[in-house]
Design an enzyme around this catalytic site. Structure first.
Site: not given
Length: 565
Positions: A44, A271, A281
RNA sequence: UGACCCGUGGUGUAAUUGGCAACACGUCUGAUUUUGGUUCAGAAGAGUCCAGGUUCGAGCCCUGGCGGGUCAACCA
């Protein structure tokens, strides 16, 4: 220039196999998808890429490379309130820098807004989607809890005709933001919360970075992602663990869409978490916005741009990604693994140079005033092809303050009063006198050199226990050096429920040394050029460095086995 | 009181799919060395979360526990 190499170069085809490779191979054996393998990296554009993304990038492009497939780059840009072209540009630059090439397959979820709209209409017609006019709070309440089933919305059984009309009005901007949403009619009693009539569209009267003002309704990620994969012919949708629970929903949508057996297969992996840093983020954005760091590319950040500026190479990051492997176990990877990867890479390629971080003046009393000599120095002992360079020597030098002790402990074998050491590539010197100021601070060392030891060897065969780096005072380039330490003091700063991660910020994560001296060889260095300052560590030239005021960033120190007591 | 996922040295992974637990990082020795780097040689460190079961044989299979993670954004 080796950094321009694509990841597909090199002969290591036998990449370590992981559970995803195994599943793919099993499918290939069954002849699924006609042997086609197609992955994608779907960021994104709402922030900069970090080392965790690098893991995903290496995985996805690595799979394509290994199985002769392709990888698409697709921006998941379904939320115009958070996404910007600045991020799109940085993401592309970072993926390229890492050494990967997506060819002409650069896609955007927003490319599919028309098709998504049509598909939504189809679902409405099939009685599988409806417009809900209830408030967000009510909808949320009706959804129930993981333990308790939800209840139906009163709008759940509106006729397709009426839903169509409302959806049209949504699209035409006749309803305000928050007034209504389009929902999929799935299963309000499902144990999986994501199946309880999830939202497909919301009204957002915002300008989109690509579609401008064409739309005032935007699809939710969950309604866009699976279909995007489907339309692009993705065979393996590799993503992180938290999307596992979304998989049945993606499958549900695609099952309504597909016309044959093909359906992307989603595979989840854990992750990357790195010790002593944060990886979300949201938190990285906070560090940037609240100025805890200088920006997304602050060398202390775990972002790709930060690591680049810090002096990490793409090769080292790829090697790291390969070594940590891929599993579904979520843990915390020790940064030491990352640091080892850069050291290993830089050791083989970094130009060696001598630089003094904390200077201590040395006067060679028996070396003629005004005399200068050039000494030959090896550029890289690991790579003879890098050749040699000349290093100037003169009467006044700087050595590292740490390399002298007036009253040394047993294990210290550098310079001390009366002791002889070697100056690398130059001469043996002996310290005769320690000069101090009125505070007792050592300001200068007076030494003598042995002319017979030119180049660093004594014809009589006598040995010295230490070799010091040094720099000629007259010829040295004055530079600023930035030493970086871990950004956080805690191995898992985001892992404490009751303590904000910023509480663990390391106050000493940046040390700026403004009076360092480096041999003149570095004068022509270009931004991001790598060096090893012998005996100290790896450094690279900061992009903000100028010829007048050179600035180096310490990438990582050399391994240090000698411990001061 | 739910569903799903995961549990192998300090850390990250591996184990020919049921055959006496391997590799990397880290740590510690020693050798070499004009970088206390590199390189080389070696060492310590897990008996695979626990308890049962199946089997000649289980880290891999079954059952039950325990522990951790995820899920109730008009975020992705």
């Amino acid at each position: 220039m080796t950094e321009k190499k694509t990841a597909t170069e090199g002969a290591e085809k036998k990449a370590p196999t992981n559970f995803i490779h195994q599943q793919i191979e099993a499918e290939l054996a069954e002849g699924k998808n006609d042997g086609r393998v197609h992955t994608r990296f779907p960021p994104e554009p709402n922030g900069y890429l970090h080392i965790g993304h690098a893991k995903s990038i290496c995985l996805n492009f690595g799979i394509a490379e290994k199985y002769n497939g392709l990888t698409n780059l697709r921006f998941d840009d379904t939320n115009p309130t958070k996404e910007e072209t600045e991020y799109v540009d940085s993401i592309k630059a970072d993926v390229r820098w890492l050494g990967f090439d997506w060819g002409d397959r650069e896609y955007y979820a927003s490319d599919y807004f028309d098709k998504l709209y049509e598909f939504a209409v189809t679902l409405i017609n099939r009685g599988l989607a409806y417009v809900d006019f209830q408030s967000q709070e009510i909808i949320s309440q009706q959804r129930g809890t993981p333990q308790r089933p939800g209840i139906d919305s009163p709008y759940r059984n509106t006729s397709p005709e009426e839903n169509l009309m409302h959806f049209e009005k949504m699209r035409n901007g006749e309803y305000d933001e928050g007034h209504c949403v389009l929902r999929a009619k799935v299963d309000m009693a499902s144990p999986n919360m994501h199946m309880r009539d999830p939202l497909m569209y919301r009204v957002l009267k915002k300008t989109h970075h690509r579609t401008g003002d064409k739309w005032c309704i935007y699809p939710m990620y969950d309604f866009a992602h699976g279909q995007s994969d489907y339309w692009e012919g993705i065979t393996h949708s590799v993503c992180t663990l938290e999307f596992e629970i979304h998989r049945p929903l993606y499958d549900w949508f695609v099952d309504e869409l597909k016309t044959d057996d093909y359906r992307p297969r989603q595979i989840e992996f854990s992750r990357l978490n790195l010790s002593y840093t944060v990886m979300s983020k949201r938190r990285l954005l906070e560090l940037v916005q609240k100025k805890y760091v200088s920006g997304w590319d602050d060398p202390r950040m775990p972002t790709i741009s930060g690591l680049r500026r810090r002096g990490y190479t793409p090769e080292s990051i790829r090697k790291f990604s390969e070594r940590i492997g891929v599993t579904k176990v979520d843990g915390v990877t020790d940064v030491a693994l990352l640091e080892h990867a850069v050291r290993e890479d830089l050791n083989k390629r970094a130009q060696r140079v001598m630089g003094v971080l904390n200077p201590l003046k040395v006067v060679i009393t028996n070396f003629p005033e005004g005399k200068e000599e050039m000494n030959q120095a090896v550029n890289n002992p690991e790579d003879e092809s890098m050749g040699k360079r000349s290093v100037p020597f003169s009467r006044e030098l700087y050595i590292e303050r740490d390399d002298f002790m007036e009253d040394p402990p047993r294990k210290f074998f550098r310079l001390a009063p009366g002791r002889e050491v070697r100056l690398r590539y130059a001469y043996f010197i002996t310290c005769n006198e320690v000069v101090k100021d009125e505070n007792g601070e050592i300001t200068e060392l007076r030494c003598t050199y042995d002319p017979e030891t030119k180049g660093g060897n004594a014809p009589d065969g006598r040995k010295v226990k230490a070799t010091l780096h040094w720099v000629s005072a007259k010829h040295a380039v004055k530079a600023e050096v930035r030493l970086y330490d871990r950004l956080f003091n805690d191995p898992d700063p985001a892992g404490h429920k009751d303590v904000d991660f910023k509480e663990f910020l390391n106050p000493d994560s940046l040390t700026i040394l403004s009076e360092c001296y480096v041999e003149p060889f570095v004068k022509d260095a270009q931004p991001l050029d790598h060096f090893q300052f012998e005996r100290i560590g790896y450094f690279n030239l900061d992009p903000e460095s100028t010829p007048e005021k050179m600035r180096f960033n310490r990438t990582v120190s050399l391994r240090e086995t000698w411990k001061k007591m």
